[in-house]
Write an enzyme that holds these catalytic residues in place. Structure first.
Site, mmCIF file in Angstrom:
data_model
loop_
_atom_site.group_PDB
_atom_site.id
_atom_site.type_symbol
_atom_site.label_atom_id
_atom_site.label_comp_id
_atom_site.label_asym_id
_atom_site.label_seq_id
_atom_site.Cartn_x
_atom_site.Cartn_y
_atom_site.Cartn_z
ATOM 1 N N ARG A 95 0.929 -1.198 -0.026
ATOM 2 C CA ARG A 95 0.014 -0.087 0.039
ATOM 3 C C ARG A 95 0.737 1.375 0.052
ATOM 4 O O ARG A 95 0.364 2.109 -0.708
ATOM 5 C CB ARG A 95 -1.118 -0.037 1.220
ATOM 6 C CG ARG A 95 -2.085 -0.861 1.016
ATOM 7 C CD ARG A 95 -2.985 -0.740 2.134
ATOM 8 N NE ARG A 95 -4.338 -1.666 1.785
ATOM 9 C CZ ARG A 95 -5.352 -1.674 2.489
ATOM 10 N NH1 ARG A 95 -5.096 -1.886 3.852
ATOM 11 N NH2 ARG A 95 -6.396 -2.482 1.987
ATOM 12 N N LYS A 113 -15.075 -13.989 7.408
ATOM 13 C CA LYS A 113 -16.497 -13.563 7.451
ATOM 14 C C LYS A 113 -17.466 -13.635 6.175
ATOM 15 O O LYS A 113 -17.429 -12.871 5.470
ATOM 16 C CB LYS A 113 -16.712 -12.266 8.105
ATOM 17 C CG LYS A 113 -16.438 -12.289 9.691
ATOM 18 C CD LYS A 113 -17.028 -11.193 10.254
ATOM 19 C CE LYS A 113 -17.094 -10.855 11.661
ATOM 20 N NZ LYS A 113 -17.205 -9.349 12.169
ATOM 21 N N GLY A 130 -7.179 -6.674 1.368
ATOM 22 C CA GLY A 130 -6.081 -6.322 2.095
ATOM 23 C C GLY A 130 -5.248 -7.591 2.324
ATOM 24 O O GLY A 130 -4.025 -7.703 1.867
ATOM 25 N N GLY A 152 -12.379 -3.923 1.157
ATOM 26 C CA GLY A 152 -14.082 -3.478 1.517
ATOM 27 C C GLY A 152 -14.403 -2.437 0.353
ATOM 28 O O GLY A 152 -15.557 -2.547 -0.214
HETATM 29 P P1 ADP Z 1 -9.124 -9.557 2.510
HETATM 30 O O1 ADP Z 1 -8.617 -8.906 3.466
HETATM 31 O O2 ADP Z 1 -8.350 -10.197 1.326
HETATM 32 O O3 ADP Z 1 -10.722 -9.091 2.178
HETATM 33 P P2 ADP Z 1 -10.481 -11.264 4.734
HETATM 34 O O4 ADP Z 1 -10.254 -10.086 5.742
HETATM 35 O O5 ADP Z 1 -11.843 -11.181 4.420
HETATM 36 O O6 ADP Z 1 -9.692 -10.992 3.339
HETATM 37 O O7 ADP Z 1 -10.141 -12.557 5.546
HETATM 38 C C1 ADP Z 1 -8.771 -12.768 5.712
HETATM 39 C C2 ADP Z 1 -8.535 -13.718 6.776
HETATM 40 O O8 ADP Z 1 -9.344 -14.721 6.714
HETATM 41 C C3 ADP Z 1 -7.216 -14.180 6.935
HETATM 42 O O9 ADP Z 1 -6.399 -13.651 8.050
HETATM 43 C C4 ADP Z 1 -7.156 -15.707 7.282
HETATM 44 O O10 ADP Z 1 -6.424 -16.246 8.138
HETATM 45 C C5 ADP Z 1 -8.699 -15.964 7.567
HETATM 46 N N1 ADP Z 1 -9.061 -17.143 7.244
HETATM 47 C C6 ADP Z 1 -9.241 -17.655 5.871
HETATM 48 N N2 ADP Z 1 -9.598 -19.147 5.889
HETATM 49 C C7 ADP Z 1 -10.218 -19.310 7.299
HETATM 50 C C8 ADP Z 1 -10.692 -20.413 7.734
HETATM 51 N N3 ADP Z 1 -10.980 -21.509 7.334
HETATM 52 N N4 ADP Z 1 -10.791 -20.151 9.212
HETATM 53 C C9 ADP Z 1 -10.664 -19.082 9.730
HETATM 54 N N5 ADP Z 1 -9.973 -18.015 9.363
HETATM 55 C C10 ADP Z 1 -9.660 -18.066 7.874
HETATM 56 MG MG MG Z 2 -8.798 -8.222 5.629
#
Ligand code: ADP
Ligand code: MG
Length: 411
Positions: free
Chosen positions: A37, A202, A368, A392
């Site tokens: 970033r 989530k 991110g 987001g």
């Molecule tokens: P991004 O930032 O790319 O949008 P998110 O913030 O939604 O992604 O999710 C990222 C997190 O999801 C990571 O820290 C990862 O460890 C967690 N994660 C991925 N798969 C699982 C899982 N099966 N159980 C718990 N956490 C998970």
């Molecule tokens: Mg994230």
């Protein structure tokens, strides 16, 4: 939206230009673990500095609670930004206080300063228009022009993103211009087949985008922690895996709507599971098990997609003309659960195997953690069509929402 080129043509020499960046980088102590970033906003800052502006850079970092909190200090970012720009970056230890004023006053033409974390001030994120406006007014007092380039924050109605550009002549930075052009290619001008890969923690964060993509994508692949809510909706037991029980009805409805519309939903067939969430600070071998999705033991939690799922997902991406990927497939921060995420990154790189004479697939990584994952896992950023700095923000754009920080940059 005024471009930064237009702003520079009008003359920024000797002027104080406030650049709202997104320097919300992952930190381990004071070590920046991924500087993507910071690198992303360097072209905008460099352009303004070269044109003789006094550049005042500001950002948030993490989620401090409206008061100074040393663990969220931008001081390490100032040092890294200076290295990347090849020049000294002055650092103000507050946002609108004595240090900020003194730092800004000492700027010479073409020099750069970074303010401390905007969220150390409660006005930045306040829901109260007057409180936010008051903080924006103080920020406006520091500068004469505003450049919005913090793409990762444009979905936030925050003082520096939304209220400040209303108080100063403004333009969009180079990063925002690029990000918006990419998002247009994912909404108005999509090449098909269009495949979307969603993961992350989530499901509730991503429901809006699924709703919207059901009208646009040809294929939706689901991994990460959100998978278990989908598996539950299909009648599987998911053990101790991340589950958002209250979202099961919504997910069930999506699966039905997808079927009716001919949108293909692809769920994993196997997962990598362990009795407990791994220690990420001290990652030791956790000896995980690979289990089929119809046989997840009650005492295990799924932490990555399994080897068969990786092959399945790769095959579903192989012929896509457009791929948008948001959210890691597993807990990639631990080596035992990084292979699913690695396989998707590899599939994005491999998918542009064009049919003879065809055009390569357009691949976009958003989010991110997803963007950090591809870099941390050692992939070459240039092998992807675009790596977005916003999670987001990209999702809300794809949902069709109006983003406050983009609306504020319109005239
Ligand atoms: P991004 O930032 O790319 O949008 P998110 O913030 O939604 O992604 O999710 C990222 C997190 O999801 C990571 O820290 C990862 O460890 C967690 N994660 C991925 N798969 C699982 C899982 N099966 N159980 C718990 N956490 C998970
Ligand atoms: Mg994230």
């Amino acid at each position: 939206m005024k471009t930064i080129d237009e702003l520079v043509d009008e003359g920024v020499g000797g002027k104080r230009v406030f650049v709202r960046a997104d320097l919300n980088v992952p930190l381990s102590g004071t070590t920046i673990t991924d500087d993507g970033r910071i690198r992303a906003v360097v072209p905008t800052i460099a352009k303004l500095a070269e044109a003789g502006a006094k550049v005042i850079v500001a950002s948030h970092l993490g989620r401090p609670k409206g008061a100074p909190d040393p663990q969220f200090s931008l001081a390490p970012v100032a040092a890294r930004l200076g290295e990347l720009l090849g020049t000294q970056v002055a650092f103000a230890t507050d946002t609108v206080g004595e240090s900020a004023r003194a730092t800004v006053d000492s700027l010479t033409d073409g020099s750069v300063a970074l303010l401390e974390n905007l969220r150390f001030n409660p006005g930045e994120t306040s829901k109260d228009d007057a409180e936010r406006g008051a903080f924006a007014g103080q920020l406006a007092g520091l500068a004469e022009l505003y450049v919005g380039d913090g793409f990762g924050a444009v979905h936030r109605k925050h003082a520096s993103v939304y209220d400040l550009p209303a108080r100063l002549p403004h333009a969009a930075g180079l990063l925002i211009a690029t990000e918006v052009a990419v998002l247009r290619k994912l909404t108005d001008e999509v090449s098909r087949p269009y495949a979307v890969v969603l993961g992350g923690a989530k499901v509730s964060d991503k429901l809006g985008v699924i709703d919207h993509l059901l009208e646009r994508a040809d294929r939706i692949l689901i991994g990460g922690g959100m998978v278990y809510t989908f598996l539950k909706a299909q009648g599987h037991e998911v053990g101790n895996s991340l589950l958002q029980e209250d979202q099961v009805p919504a997910v069930t409805e999506y699966l039905e709507r997808a079927k009716a519309k001919g949108v293909e939903f692809v769920l994993p067939v196997d997962v990598v599971a362990a009795p407990s969430f791994p220690d990420l600070k001290n990652p030791v071998d956790t000896n995980p098990a690979v289990v089929g999705v119809d046989a997840i033991p009650a005492d295990l939690q799924g932490l990555d997609i399994g080897p068969e799922s990786r092959k399945l997902f790769a095959s579903k991406l192989a012929d896509a003309a457009t791929v948008f990927w948001n959210g890691p497939m597993g807990v990639f921060e631990h080596p035992d659960y990084a292979e699913g995420t690695r396989a998707i990154a590899q599939a994005l790189i491999d998918s542009p195997l064009p049919p003879a004479g065809g055009t390569p697939a357009f691949t976009v990584v958003g989010g991110g953690d997803s963007a950090a994952a591809v870099r941390i896992l050692g992939f070459d950023e240039n092998a992807f069509g675009h790596i977005s700095t916003g999670g987001g923000a990209s999702l809300e754009y794809l949902e069709g929402k109006t983003l406050p920080g983009l609306a504020a940059l319109e005239d």
